[in-house]
Motif scaffolding. Structure first.
Motif, short mmCIF file in Angstrom:
data_model
loop_
_atom_site.label_atom_id
_atom_site.label_comp_id
_atom_site.label_asym_id
_atom_site.label_seq_id
_atom_site.Cartn_x
_atom_site.Cartn_y
_atom_site.Cartn_z
N LEU A 153 0.83 -1.21 0.00
CA LEU A 153 0.00 0.00 0.00
C LEU A 153 0.86 1.26 0.00
O LEU A 153 0.60 2.21 -0.76
N GLN A 154 1.87 1.26 0.83
CA GLN A 154 2.75 2.43 0.91
C GLN A 154 3.37 2.72 -0.45
O GLN A 154 3.43 3.88 -0.90
N HIS A 155 3.83 1.68 -1.14
CA HIS A 155 4.44 1.86 -2.46
C HIS A 155 3.43 2.43 -3.46
O HIS A 155 3.74 3.39 -4.19
N GLU A 156 2.23 1.86 -3.49
CA GLU A 156 1.21 2.32 -4.45
C GLU A 156 0.73 3.72 -4.15
O GLU A 156 0.27 4.44 -5.05
N LEU A 157 0.86 4.15 -2.90
CA LEU A 157 0.43 5.50 -2.52
C LEU A 157 1.56 6.52 -2.66
O LEU A 157 1.43 7.65 -2.19
N GLY A 158 2.65 6.11 -3.29
CA GLY A 158 3.73 7.06 -3.55
C GLY A 158 4.78 7.12 -2.47
O GLY A 158 5.49 8.13 -2.35
N ASP A 159 4.88 6.07 -1.66
CA ASP A 159 5.88 5.99 -0.59
C ASP A 159 5.85 7.17 0.37
O ASP A 159 6.87 7.85 0.60
N PRO A 160 4.68 7.47 0.96
CA PRO A 160 4.64 8.53 1.99
C PRO A 160 5.44 8.10 3.22
O PRO A 160 5.60 6.90 3.48
N TRP A 161 5.96 9.09 3.95
CA TRP A 161 6.65 8.74 5.19
C TRP A 161 5.65 8.13 6.17
O TRP A 161 4.47 8.48 6.16
N LEU A 162 6.13 7.19 6.98
CA LEU A 162 5.22 6.46 7.87
C LEU A 162 5.73 6.42 9.30
O LEU A 162 6.92 6.22 9.54
N LEU A 163 4.81 6.62 10.21
CA LEU A 163 5.06 6.32 11.61
C LEU A 163 4.52 4.92 11.85
O LEU A 163 3.31 4.69 11.80
N ARG A 164 5.41 3.95 12.04
CA ARG A 164 5.00 2.57 12.23
C ARG A 164 4.83 2.29 13.73
O ARG A 164 5.79 2.38 14.49
N VAL A 165 3.61 1.98 14.10
CA VAL A 165 3.29 1.72 15.50
C VAL A 165 2.98 0.24 15.68
O VAL A 165 2.04 -0.28 15.07
N LYS A 166 3.78 -0.45 16.47
CA LYS A 166 3.52 -1.87 16.77
C LYS A 166 3.15 -1.96 18.24
O LYS A 166 3.98 -1.72 19.12
N ALA A 167 1.90 -2.29 18.50
CA ALA A 167 1.39 -2.31 19.88
C ALA A 167 1.38 -3.71 20.44
O ALA A 167 1.17 -4.69 19.71
N PRO A 168 1.60 -3.86 21.73
CA PRO A 168 1.48 -5.18 22.36
C PRO A 168 0.01 -5.61 22.40
O PRO A 168 -0.90 -4.78 22.37
N LEU A 169 -0.21 -6.91 22.50
CA LEU A 169 -1.56 -7.43 22.49
C LEU A 169 -2.39 -6.93 23.67
O LEU A 169 -3.60 -6.72 23.55
N TRP A 170 -1.74 -6.71 24.82
CA TRP A 170 -2.51 -6.24 25.98
C TRP A 170 -3.10 -4.86 25.74
O TRP A 170 -4.20 -4.54 26.19
N LEU A 171 -2.37 -4.03 24.97
CA LEU A 171 -2.90 -2.70 24.65
C LEU A 171 -4.06 -2.80 23.67
O LEU A 171 -5.07 -2.10 23.81
N LEU A 172 -3.92 -3.70 22.69
CA LEU A 172 -5.03 -3.92 21.76
C LEU A 172 -6.26 -4.39 22.51
O LEU A 172 -7.39 -3.97 22.20
N ARG A 173 -6.07 -5.24 23.51
CA ARG A 173 -7.19 -5.74 24.29
C ARG A 173 -7.93 -4.60 24.98
O ARG A 173 -9.17 -4.57 25.01
N ILE A 174 -7.19 -3.66 25.53
CA ILE A 174 -7.80 -2.50 26.18
C ILE A 174 -8.58 -1.66 25.16
O ILE A 174 -9.73 -1.26 25.40
N VAL A 175 -7.97 -1.44 24.00
CA VAL A 175 -8.61 -0.62 22.96
C VAL A 175 -9.90 -1.27 22.47
O VAL A 175 -10.94 -0.60 22.35
N THR A 176 -9.86 -2.58 22.19
CA THR A 176 -11.06 -3.23 21.67
C THR A 176 -12.15 -3.37 22.74
O THR A 176 -13.34 -3.31 22.42
N THR A 177 -11.75 -3.53 23.98
CA THR A 177 -12.74 -3.57 25.07
C THR A 177 -13.45 -2.22 25.19
O THR A 177 -14.68 -2.16 25.35
N CYS A 178 -12.67 -1.15 25.08
CA CYS A 178 -13.27 0.19 25.11
C CYS A 178 -14.16 0.41 23.88
O CYS A 178 -15.23 1.02 23.98
#
Length: 336
Positions: A248-273
């Motif tokens: 996707l990044q390549h097809e969109l013209g290689d925009p700069w990216l902030l890559r965020v990799k979250a731990p599963l426990w944080l995802l659990r909090i987000v999806t519960t909310c």
């Protein structure tokens, strides 16, 4: 005389492509829709529309009265719901109601293709190195969606033992993407806005299938599918977790990216909310408990050899090309 085909979920992402392919093949196409369904992708004047209420056998019987179909593709269903019980009501009971009415009416079907999902298996074969999920594995669905699809499959499997043989074939696609699909599109929007979000630190093997290859499999199953047969569908390749976002990044013209990799426990909090917020506002959100389990799962490999051997299925669009086509469509249709 043209073959007559009924397609449920015809206004949806996959359903609308099935309608187009059936028309291309010269079939008489009946698109099952709800009153509230958008017909934005169903503009061909050859389409016959029929409103079906899958929640009511009596209304279904009345709506289908006088119709004769050679084929049915059952693509209707829900992937996101406000209440868990709605998955069962729509995906399981809706399938039971449709098939029961078709049997009662003695509809002379050659085949019904039921679109199920790889999600019915859940986190099987999660130990590294990951291996392909097989039909012989025991399903362990960990989402309400997966449970509802599996329940529909098992109900279909039980028809013969009840003396009600029915010519069904089940397709179990992995993640389906392409033009008109909105969940993967949200990833494209996020990357366009310079954020790539992922979760989990263990290696993840992901599989995909482009929508046109799902349609190819549907048409093959209508003609060649083994009655009661079940077939996994993917493009035959296995990708690492960043592959989709990198393309996707390549097809969109290689925009700069902030890559965020979250731990599963944080995802659990987000999806519960997210789940709590959905119930508070009455609006369905993609950030729900089902989404947590889907993103948590590490192994999405599946065995497509039966589809290749029995159906003659040959995937034609790999991920890089499929992403290119999707982004091109997004731009041409002013989605981005």
């Amino acid at each position: 005389m043209m073959d007559r085909i009924l397609i449920t979920g015809a206004s949806g992402f996959i359903g609308s492509f099935i309608v187009e392919e059936a028309l291309r093949r010269g079939m008489e196409v009946w698109a099952a829709v709800r009153k509230s369904s958008s017909r934005a992708f169903l503009t061909d004047k050859r389409i016959h529309f029929i409103e079906l209420d899958l929640s009511s056998p009596d209304r279904l019987r009345s709506q289908l009265a006088g119709h004769v179909f050679d084929y049915v593709v059952h693509a209707a269903g829900v992937t996101k719901c406000l209440h868990k019980e709605d998955f069962h009501r729509v995906n399981t009971e809706g399938t039971q109601n449709l098939v029961s009415v078709l049997i009662d009416m003695q509809m002379p079907l050659r085949r019904m293709v039921y679109l199920s999902s790889l999600s019915i298996y859940g986190p099987v074969r999660e130990k590294q190195p990951y291996t392909e999920i097989l039909d012989s594995d025991t399903p362990q669905p960990n989402t309400a969606y997966g449970h509802s699809k599996l329940a529909a499959e098992r109900w279909l499997d039980g028809l013969a033992s009840k003396g009600q043989p029915f010519p069904y074939v089940v397709l179990r696609p992995t993640g389906v993407y392409g033009p008109r699909e909105r969940d993967y599109f949200m990833m494209a929007k996020s990357i366009q806005q310079h954020v790539d979000f992922s979760v989990g630190f263990q290696p993840q093997d992901i599989t995909f299938i482009y929508v046109e290859d799902v349609v190819q499999a549907v048409m093959l199953a209508l003609n060649r599918g083994r009655i009661g047969g079940k077939y996994f569908l993917s493009d035959g390749e296995v990708y690492q977790s960043r592959a989709f976002s990198d393309y996707l990044q390549h097809e969109l013209g290689d925009p700069w990216l902030l890559r965020v990799k979250a731990p599963l426990w944080l995802l659990r909090i987000v999806t519960t909310c997210g789940e709590w917020w959905s119930h508070l506002t009455g609006k369905v959100t993609a950030l729900n408990n089902d989404k947590y389990h889907i993103l948590k799962q590490r192994n999405w490999r599946c065995d497509i050899r039966p589809a290749i051997d029995e159906l003659g299925f040959r995937p034609t669009v790999l991920l890089e090309e499929g992403v290119r086509r999707s982004v091109k469509w997004y731009r041409e249709n002013k989605w981005m």
